[in-house]
Design an enzyme around this catalytic site. Structure first.
Site, mmCIF file in Angstrom:
data_model
loop_
_atom_site.group_PDB
_atom_site.id
_atom_site.type_symbol
_atom_site.label_atom_id
_atom_site.label_comp_id
_atom_site.label_asym_id
_atom_site.label_seq_id
_atom_site.Cartn_x
_atom_site.Cartn_y
_atom_site.Cartn_z
ATOM 1 C CD GLU A 49 44.734 49.094 36.683
ATOM 2 O OE1 GLU A 49 45.143 49.228 37.832
ATOM 3 O OE2 GLU A 49 45.009 49.882 35.770
ATOM 4 C CG ASP A 60 39.647 42.167 44.356
ATOM 5 O OD1 ASP A 60 39.285 43.082 43.601
ATOM 6 O OD2 ASP A 60 40.826 41.932 44.638
#
Length: 268
Positions: A49, A60
Site C-alpha cells: 500500500e 493522516d
C-alpha cells in the site's frame, strides 16, 4: 486487479492472512525508498500500500504527515512516483500494488488519464481517501475502465446501506477501518469487528483488510480471527523509517525485524 484475486486464493490455500505494509513513496529519498520496499517484500509483505505525497493529507496523523514532508524535502513529484511504481512493478511482477491518495492528485492529471497511467505502470488498486462512496462514480468508473480496483473504506459505524454500496462498488479488497480518526500506531486498533466482516461477506464484498492502528502481531492475529482477510500497517512502519532516518542500513534491518513477526501472525 487479478493480482489480488490470485493472492487471496493462494493465501486461503496456505491458511494464511495477508500482511500489507504502507509507506510513502520517495520517503526519505528515491534510492532508500526502493530499498525499503524490497526489504518489506523480502520480510514477508503479501501486497503493498503506497502513498503519493500530498500537501494536505486529511486522514493522516503526524507520523505519515512527517513522511510526506520528508518526501517533499527530497523534491518529490507525482511523475517521479509513477516512474518509481514502474520500477517496483518490473522488479516484483506478481505482488499487488495499491495506492492510497487524495482526490486532488487524481484531478490534477484528469481522472481518466490518472487511471490510465496507473494501468500502464502496473498499479492494481487505488483508494482515494477523501472521496466518499456516494461521490465515487467518476473515480470508480475510470478505475474499472483501466483494470484498476477501486478500494473503499468501511468505517466501524457503517450502516447497512453503506455496506451494500461498498460491496457493490469495491474490487480488490475492502479497507476495514479499526476505528474512527486519523492514522497512527499510538491509537491501538479497536476490536472486534466481527459483525462488519460477516455483513461484508453476506453482501459478497471484496476481502476485508483491517487498517488504522495496527502495530503489533497480536492485532494482526485478532483481525484475522475476527474474519478479516489480513491487516494493513502504516504508521508503525513509517515510524521505524523516521527513527533511523540517518542510519539507512539499521533502518532496513529494523523494518525486517518488525515485518517478519507481523507476517508470522497471519498463519493459523
Amino acid at each position: 486487479m487479478e493480482r489480488y484475486e490470485s493472492l487471496f486464493a493462494q493465501l486461503k490455500e496456505r491458511k494464511e492472512g495477508a500482511f500489507v505494509p504502507f509507506v510513502t513513496l520517495r520517503d526519505p529519498g528515491i534510492e532508500q525508498s526502493l530499498k525499503i520496499i524490497d526489504t518489506l517484500i523480502e520480510a514477508g509483505a503479501d501486497a503493498l500500500e503506497l502513498g503519493i505525497p500530498f500537501s494536505d493529507p486529511l486522514a493522516d496523523g503526524p507520523t505519515i504527515q512527517n513522511a510526506t514532508l520528508r518526501a517533499f524535502a527530497a523534491g518529490v513529484t507525482p511523475a517521479q512516483c509513477f516512474e518509481m511504481l514502474a520500477l517496483i512493478r518490473q522488479k516484483h511482477p506478481t505482488i499487488p500494488i495499491g495506492l492510497l491518495m487524495y482526490a486532488n492528485l487524481v484531478f490534477n492529471k484528469g481522472i481518466d488519464e490518472f487511471y490510465a497511467q496507473c494501468e500502464k505502470v502496473g498499479v492494481d488498486s487505488v483508494l482515494v481517501a477523501d472521496v466518499p462512496v456516494e461521490e465515487s462514480a467518476p473515480f470508480r468508473q475510470a478505475a474499472l475502465r483501466h483494470n484498476v480496483a477501486p478500494i473503499f473504506i468501511c468505517p466501524p459505524n457503517a450502516d447497512d446501506d453503506l455496506l451494500r454500496q461498498i460491496a457493490s462498488y469495491g474490487r480488490g479488497y475492502t479497507y476495514l477501518l479499526s476505528r474512527a480518526g486519523v492514522t497512527g500506531a499510538e491509537n491501538r486498533a479497536a476490536l472486534p469487528l466481527n459483525h462488519l466482516v460477516a455483513k461484508l461477506k453476506e453482501y459478497n464484498a471484496a476481502p476485508p483488510l483491517q487498517g488504522f492502528g495496527i502495530s503489533a502481531p497480536d492485532q494482526v492475529k485478532a483481525a484475522i480471527d475476527a474474519g478479516a482477510a489480513g491487516a494493513i500497517s502504516g504508521s508503525a512502519i513509517v515510524k521505524i523509517i523516521e527513527q533511523h532516518i540517518n542510519e539507512p542500513e539499521k533502518m532496513l534491518a529494523a523494518l525486517k525485524v518488525f515485518v517478519q513477526p507481523m507476517k508470522a501472525a497471519t498463519r493459523s
